[in-house]
Structure formats: structure tokens, C-alpha cells
Design a protein around this motif. Structure first.
Motif, PDB file in Angstrom:
ATOM      1  N   TRP A  61       0.685  -1.092  -0.185  1.00 63.62           N
ATOM      2  CA  TRP A  61      -0.149   0.112   0.410  1.00 63.62           C
ATOM      3  C   TRP A  61       0.875   1.529  -0.212  1.00 63.62           C
ATOM      4  CZ3 TRP A  61      -4.886  -1.183   4.604  1.00 63.62           C
ATOM      5  CH2 TRP A  61      -5.363  -2.387   3.741  1.00 63.62           C
ATOM      6  N   VAL A  62       2.035   1.123   0.547  1.00 59.82           N
ATOM      7  CA  VAL A  62       2.989   2.307   0.854  1.00 59.82           C
ATOM      8  C   VAL A  62       4.064   2.250   0.181  1.00 59.82           C
ATOM      9  CG1 VAL A  62       1.078   3.654   2.469  1.00 59.82           C
ATOM     10  CG2 VAL A  62       3.261   2.283   3.514  1.00 59.82           C
ATOM     11  N   SER A  63       4.976   2.990   0.797  1.00 64.46           N
ATOM     12  CA  SER A  63       7.093   2.521   0.444  1.00 64.46           C
ATOM     13  C   SER A  63       6.937   2.092   1.730  1.00 64.46           C
ATOM     14  CB  SER A  63       7.358   4.288  -0.049  1.00 64.46           C
ATOM     15  OG  SER A  63       7.346   4.328   1.056  1.00 64.46           O
ATOM     16  N   PRO A  64       7.956   0.750   1.536  1.00 66.58           N
ATOM     17  CA  PRO A  64       8.740   0.581   2.455  1.00 66.58           C
ATOM     18  C   PRO A  64       9.003   2.074   4.001  1.00 66.58           C
ATOM     19  CG  PRO A  64       9.912  -0.440   0.758  1.00 66.58           C
ATOM     20  CD  PRO A  64       9.140   0.611   0.116  1.00 66.58           C
ATOM     21  N   GLU A  65       9.526   3.142   3.616  1.00 65.88           N
ATOM     22  CA  GLU A  65      10.212   3.881   4.387  1.00 65.88           C
ATOM     23  C   GLU A  65       8.630   4.189   5.328  1.00 65.88           C
ATOM     24  OE1 GLU A  65      11.142   3.712   0.962  1.00 65.88           O
ATOM     25  OE2 GLU A  65      12.819   3.299   1.262  1.00 65.88           O
ATOM     26  N   ALA A  66       7.784   4.388   4.421  1.00 66.21           N
ATOM     27  CA  ALA A  66       6.113   5.044   4.462  1.00 66.21           C
ATOM     28  C   ALA A  66       5.620   3.664   5.671  1.00 66.21           C
ATOM     29  CB  ALA A  66       5.512   5.406   4.259  1.00 66.21           C
ATOM     30  N   LEU A  67       5.732   2.949   5.317  1.00 70.38           N
ATOM     31  CA  LEU A  67       5.573   1.830   6.556  1.00 70.38           C
ATOM     32  C   LEU A  67       6.569   1.393   7.845  1.00 70.38           C
ATOM     33  CD1 LEU A  67       3.877  -0.571   6.747  1.00 70.38           C
ATOM     34  CD2 LEU A  67       5.047  -2.368   5.544  1.00 70.38           C
ATOM     35  N   SER A  68       7.586   1.131   7.476  1.00 68.56           N
ATOM     36  CA  SER A  68       8.487   1.776   8.291  1.00 68.56           C
ATOM     37  C   SER A  68       8.144   2.991   9.600  1.00 68.56           C
ATOM     38  CB  SER A  68       9.827   1.573   8.303  1.00 68.56           C
ATOM     39  OG  SER A  68      10.613   1.666   8.912  1.00 68.56           O
ATOM     40  N   PHE A  69       7.864   4.030   9.114  1.00 70.29           N
ATOM     41  CA  PHE A  69       7.280   4.999  10.065  1.00 70.29           C
ATOM     42  C   PHE A  69       5.639   5.236  10.755  1.00 70.29           C
ATOM     43  CE2 PHE A  69       5.293   8.893  10.539  1.00 70.29           C
ATOM     44  CZ  PHE A  69       5.999   9.786  11.098  1.00 70.29           C
ATOM     45  N   GLY A  70       5.616   4.323  10.009  1.00 71.53           N
ATOM     46  CA  GLY A  70       3.796   3.871  10.947  1.00 71.53           C
ATOM     47  C   GLY A  70       4.240   2.950  11.558  1.00 71.53           C
ATOM     48  N   VAL A  71       4.639   1.798  11.182  1.00 69.70           N
ATOM     49  CA  VAL A  71       4.555   0.821  12.396  1.00 69.70           C
ATOM     50  C   VAL A  71       5.506   1.903  13.515  1.00 69.70           C
ATOM     51  CG1 VAL A  71       5.756  -1.873  13.114  1.00 69.70           C
ATOM     52  CG2 VAL A  71       4.542  -0.642  11.041  1.00 69.70           C
ATOM     53  N   ASN A  72       6.243   2.009  13.252  1.00 70.80           N
ATOM     54  CA  ASN A  72       7.242   2.533  14.613  1.00 70.80           C
ATOM     55  C   ASN A  72       6.358   4.386  15.138  1.00 70.80           C
ATOM     56  OD1 ASN A  72       9.353   3.576  16.163  1.00 70.80           O
ATOM     57  ND2 ASN A  72       9.039   5.719  15.239  1.00 70.80           N
TER      58      ASN A  72
END
Length: 103
Positions: A61-72
Motif C-alpha cells: 500500500w505504501v513505500s517501505p519507508e512510509a510503512l516503517s514510519f507508520g509502524v514506528n
């Protein structure tokens, strides 16, 4: 000639308003793209449930960087909420969740 002008005006209005009934634009279904927080919530939920298909879907759904930020961000908010609920420090809650000794 008048028909061509009116047709042009209808097309211009349809493009500016996103289409109307009877126009080709009205038949296009616009999909809403999930934001990074929705992706993170779905990803973490799928991980917790060991749902590989859900993990893969949310990852796309989103870039890996965005997903990482969201999970954090989700992790931070969850630890803060648990710390308030338990009346403990976020550090002790985080360490407890990971099975680490409280420092």
C-alpha cells in the motif's frame, strides 16, 4: 456547429467536476489509497495474527519507508497508551513487552 460547441462545454464541465451522469468519467470508480497509518495498522495486525497474505497486501500500500514510519508511530502510541494504563514508564513497558529485564 452549435452541437460541437455544446459538446465541448459539456466535456469541459465534466472534466472540472469529475464527471456527471452519462459521461465516461462518471463510470470510473476512483479507488482511495490507504495512508501510511492505515497500512501500518493493517501490517501490524496481520503480523500479530500471522497472516502472510495480509502482511504482503499492507506492504504494497505504501513505500517501505512510509510503512516503517507508520509502524514506528504505532509502536510509540501503543507503548504510551499501555504505560498510562499500567501507570508505568514507557521504557519499562517497552522492555516488558520485549521480555527484557527492567533497567
Amino acid at each position: 456547429m452549435f452541437d460541437k460547441v455544446m459538446s465541448g462545454i459539456r466535456g469541459l464541465v465534466a472534466r472540472r467536476t469529475g464527471g456527471g451522469e452519462g459521461t465516461p468519467q462518471a463510470k470510473v470508480v476512483r479507488q482511495r489509497h490507504p495512508n501510511l497509518f492505515e497500512a501500518a495498522a493493517e501490517y501490524v495486525s496481520a503480523c500479530a495474527e500471522n497472516d502472510q497474505q495480509g502482511i504482503e497486501e499492507a506492504s504494497g500500500w505504501v513505500s517501505p519507508e512510509a510503512l516503517s514510519f507508520g509502524v514506528n508511530e504505532l509502536a510509540c502510541r501503543a507503548v504510551i497508551a499501555l504505560a498510562r494504563e499500567r501507570d508505568e514508564s514507557p521504557r519499562s513497558v517497552a522492555r516488558s513487552l520485549l521480555g527484557l529485564p527492567v533497567a
